[in-house]
Enzyme design. Structure first.
Site, PDB file in Angstrom:
ATOM      1  N   ASN A   1       0.992  -0.983  -0.091  1.00  0.00           N
ATOM      2  CA  ASN A   1      -0.154   0.067  -0.246  1.00  0.00           C
ATOM      3  C   ASN A   1       1.041   1.346   0.082  1.00  0.00           C
ATOM      4  O   ASN A   1       1.639   1.507   1.186  1.00  0.00           O
ATOM      5  CB  ASN A   1      -0.912  -0.040   1.323  1.00  0.00           C
ATOM      6  CG  ASN A   1      -1.522   1.236   1.138  1.00  0.00           C
ATOM      7  OD1 ASN A   1      -1.714   2.033   0.543  1.00  0.00           O
ATOM      8  ND2 ASN A   1      -2.239   1.560   2.563  1.00  0.00           N
ATOM      9  N   TRP A   2       0.978   1.930  -1.070  1.00  0.00           N
ATOM     10  CA  TRP A   2       1.879   2.976  -1.209  1.00  0.00           C
ATOM     11  C   TRP A   2       1.422   4.015  -0.639  1.00  0.00           C
ATOM     12  O   TRP A   2       2.039   5.460  -0.669  1.00  0.00           O
ATOM     13  CB  TRP A   2       2.067   3.550  -2.622  1.00  0.00           C
ATOM     14  CG  TRP A   2       2.922   2.210  -3.421  1.00  0.00           C
ATOM     15  CD1 TRP A   2       3.079   0.814  -3.022  1.00  0.00           C
ATOM     16  CD2 TRP A   2       3.095   2.276  -5.020  1.00  0.00           C
ATOM     17  NE1 TRP A   2       3.570   0.273  -3.951  1.00  0.00           N
ATOM     18  CE2 TRP A   2       3.622   0.861  -5.176  1.00  0.00           C
ATOM     19  CE3 TRP A   2       2.970   3.104  -5.965  1.00  0.00           C
ATOM     20  CZ2 TRP A   2       4.079   0.577  -6.624  1.00  0.00           C
ATOM     21  CZ3 TRP A   2       3.323   2.720  -7.101  1.00  0.00           C
ATOM     22  CH2 TRP A   2       4.127   1.457  -7.520  1.00  0.00           C
ATOM     23  N   LYS A   3      -0.037   4.301  -0.106  1.00  0.00           N
ATOM     24  CA  LYS A   3      -0.513   5.220   0.296  1.00  0.00           C
ATOM     25  C   LYS A   3      -0.214   6.748  -0.445  1.00  0.00           C
ATOM     26  O   LYS A   3      -0.345   6.551  -1.716  1.00  0.00           O
ATOM     27  CB  LYS A   3       0.057   5.754   1.839  1.00  0.00           C
ATOM     28  CG  LYS A   3      -0.127   4.142   2.755  1.00  0.00           C
ATOM     29  CD  LYS A   3       0.257   4.641   4.229  1.00  0.00           C
ATOM     30  CE  LYS A   3      -0.086   3.273   4.849  1.00  0.00           C
ATOM     31  NZ  LYS A   3       0.020   3.152   6.367  1.00  0.00           N
TER      32      LYS A   3
ATOM     33  N   HIS B   1      -9.142   0.893   5.333  1.00  0.00           N
ATOM     34  CA  HIS B   1      -8.013   1.191   6.038  1.00  0.00           C
ATOM     35  C   HIS B   1      -8.193   1.871   7.137  1.00  0.00           C
ATOM     36  O   HIS B   1      -8.993   2.995   7.414  1.00  0.00           O
ATOM     37  CB  HIS B   1      -7.177   1.989   4.894  1.00  0.00           C
ATOM     38  CG  HIS B   1      -5.570   1.736   5.412  1.00  0.00           C
ATOM     39  ND1 HIS B   1      -5.146   2.709   6.207  1.00  0.00           N
ATOM     40  CD2 HIS B   1      -4.533   0.855   5.431  1.00  0.00           C
ATOM     41  CE1 HIS B   1      -4.099   2.305   6.400  1.00  0.00           C
ATOM     42  NE2 HIS B   1      -3.568   1.406   5.634  1.00  0.00           N
TER      43      HIS B   1
ATOM     44  N   GLU C   1      -6.471   4.396   8.247  1.00  0.00           N
ATOM     45  CA  GLU C   1      -6.425   6.033   7.796  1.00  0.00           C
ATOM     46  C   GLU C   1      -7.653   6.658   7.150  1.00  0.00           C
ATOM     47  O   GLU C   1      -8.136   7.643   7.368  1.00  0.00           O
ATOM     48  CB  GLU C   1      -5.189   6.150   6.870  1.00  0.00           C
ATOM     49  CG  GLU C   1      -3.904   6.009   7.663  1.00  0.00           C
ATOM     50  CD  GLU C   1      -2.730   5.257   6.830  1.00  0.00           C
ATOM     51  OE1 GLU C   1      -2.751   5.310   5.574  1.00  0.00           O
ATOM     52  OE2 GLU C   1      -1.869   4.676   7.749  1.00  0.00           O
TER      53      GLU C   1
ATOM     54  N   GLU D   1      -4.838  -5.083  10.677  1.00  0.00           N
ATOM     55  CA  GLU D   1      -3.843  -4.113  10.811  1.00  0.00           C
ATOM     56  C   GLU D   1      -4.170  -3.402  12.155  1.00  0.00           C
ATOM     57  O   GLU D   1      -4.969  -2.252  12.256  1.00  0.00           O
ATOM     58  CB  GLU D   1      -3.881  -2.844   9.825  1.00  0.00           C
ATOM     59  CG  GLU D   1      -3.767  -3.838   8.345  1.00  0.00           C
ATOM     60  CD  GLU D   1      -3.100  -2.742   7.156  1.00  0.00           C
ATOM     61  OE1 GLU D   1      -2.190  -2.854   7.021  1.00  0.00           O
ATOM     62  OE2 GLU D   1      -3.728  -1.549   7.038  1.00  0.00           O
TER      63      GLU D   1
ATOM     64  N   GLY E   1       2.875   2.256  10.860  1.00  0.00           N
ATOM     65  CA  GLY E   1       3.519   3.412  10.676  1.00  0.00           C
ATOM     66  C   GLY E   1       4.290   4.010  11.850  1.00  0.00           C
ATOM     67  O   GLY E   1       4.991   4.867  12.006  1.00  0.00           O
TER      68      GLY E   1
ATOM     69  N   SER F   1       3.687  -2.131  10.296  1.00  0.00           N
ATOM     70  CA  SER F   1       5.115  -2.065  10.571  1.00  0.00           C
ATOM     71  C   SER F   1       5.907  -3.359  10.051  1.00  0.00           C
ATOM     72  O   SER F   1       6.990  -3.769  10.546  1.00  0.00           O
ATOM     73  CB  SER F   1       5.473  -1.723  11.698  1.00  0.00           C
ATOM     74  OG  SER F   1       5.073  -0.542  12.226  1.00  0.00           O
TER      75      SER F   1
ATOM     76  N   GLY G   1       2.983  -1.308   4.354  1.00  0.00           N
ATOM     77  CA  GLY G   1       3.078   0.391   3.870  1.00  0.00           C
ATOM     78  C   GLY G   1       4.501   0.694   3.581  1.00  0.00           C
ATOM     79  O   GLY G   1       4.990   0.499   2.546  1.00  0.00           O
ATOM     80  N   GLY G   2       5.088   1.341   4.623  1.00  0.00           N
ATOM     81  CA  GLY G   2       6.286   2.181   4.483  1.00  0.00           C
ATOM     82  C   GLY G   2       7.501   1.216   3.677  1.00  0.00           C
ATOM     83  O   GLY G   2       8.078   1.824   2.752  1.00  0.00           O
TER      84      GLY G   2
END
Ligand code: 13P
Length: 250
Positions: free
Chosen positions: A10-12, A96, A98, A168, A174, A214, A235-236
């Site tokens: 997930n590149w956000k 998600h 966010e 998640e 994150g 993470s 993610g990151g």
């Protein structure tokens, strides 16, 4: 038992267009393990069509990070399921954390989106997870139950079979604070129990449940060994060619 194994990035809201192309080309060049696994990239929606085109005839498929539940209309700033499909995406992230916590999406919004995705043949990857204070108050299972019951409300078993789930925990997203393999496994087992109550044991045993929060090359091995973890939503660490290749080539 052969559950689907899914690795997703997930590149956000990261990457310029040229950086996005570089990332996908790097992943295509470095992917080694393909048998029995699925790989999904969730780029920002302005790049979805081009990234989907770059993924044709590769083991990668694409998904959108979000969409609205209506087919069309005066909904400035939103994208519809038809547009997601037109861009060549086959998956959609729904719920998600966010979206839930920054953009205040409710379980009802999530339910409408799951129904819209299923109606259009887009596979939902439903995200659920508790906040830190909910975990500390012993509410993890009740939160997961509320989110799952909300998301699947009014959905028949034959349609529910198309949904995958990503656990998640919000406190792990994150933050660098990954859930231990034992904590994640326990939550995944609870999720299967909730699905079993709703749809029966066969669906509970077949639904792919990914872990996200993470995930990094240096912590994936322990999680990957757990019986009820069927893949990862990253993610990151999915933004960097070398690190994400280490994860997906595990
Ligand atoms: P991080 O891997 O950056 O913690 O993000 C997880 C996530 O939100 C994936 O959807």
């Amino acid at each position: 038992m052969g559950r689907r194994k899914i690795f997703a990035g997930n590149w956000k809201m990261y990457k310029t267009y040229s950086e996005a192309l570089e990332l996908v080309n790097g992943l295509k060049a470095g992917l080694k393990k393909t048998a029995g696994r699925e790989y999904i990239l969730f780029p920002p929606s302005p790049y979805l069509k081009d990234i989907s085109a770059l993924c044709v005839s590769t083991p990668f498929v694409t998904g959108a990070q979000n969409m609205y539940s209506e087919n069309q209309g005066a909904f400035t700033g939103e994208i519809s399921p038809l547009m997601v499909k037109d861009c060549g995406a086959s998956f959609i992230l729904i719920g998600h954390s966010e979206r839930r916590h920054v953009f205040h999406e409710t379980d009802e919004d999530v339910n409408r989106k799951v129904k819209a995705a299923l109606a259009h043949g887009i596979e939902p990857l439903l995200c659920i997870g508790e906040l830190l204070n909910e975990r500390e108050n012993g509410e993890t299972v009740s939160v997961l139950k509320r989110q799952i019951h909300g998301a699947f409300s009014g959905i028949e078993k034959s349609a529910a079979e198309k949904v995958s789930i990503a656990y998640e925990p919000v406190w792990a997203i994150g933050t660098g604070k990954v859930a231990t393999p034992e904590i994640a496994e326990k939550a995944h087992v609870s999720i299967r129990d909730i699905i079993k109550e709703l749809y029966g044991e066969d669906l509970a045993l077949s639904v792919p449940i990914l872990y996200g929060g993470s995930v990094k090359p240096d912590n994936i091995a322990g999680l990957y060994k757990m019986n009820n973890i069927d893949g990862f939503l990253v993610g990151g660490a999915s933004l960097e060619i070398k690190g994400f290749l280490e994860i997906i080539n595990i």
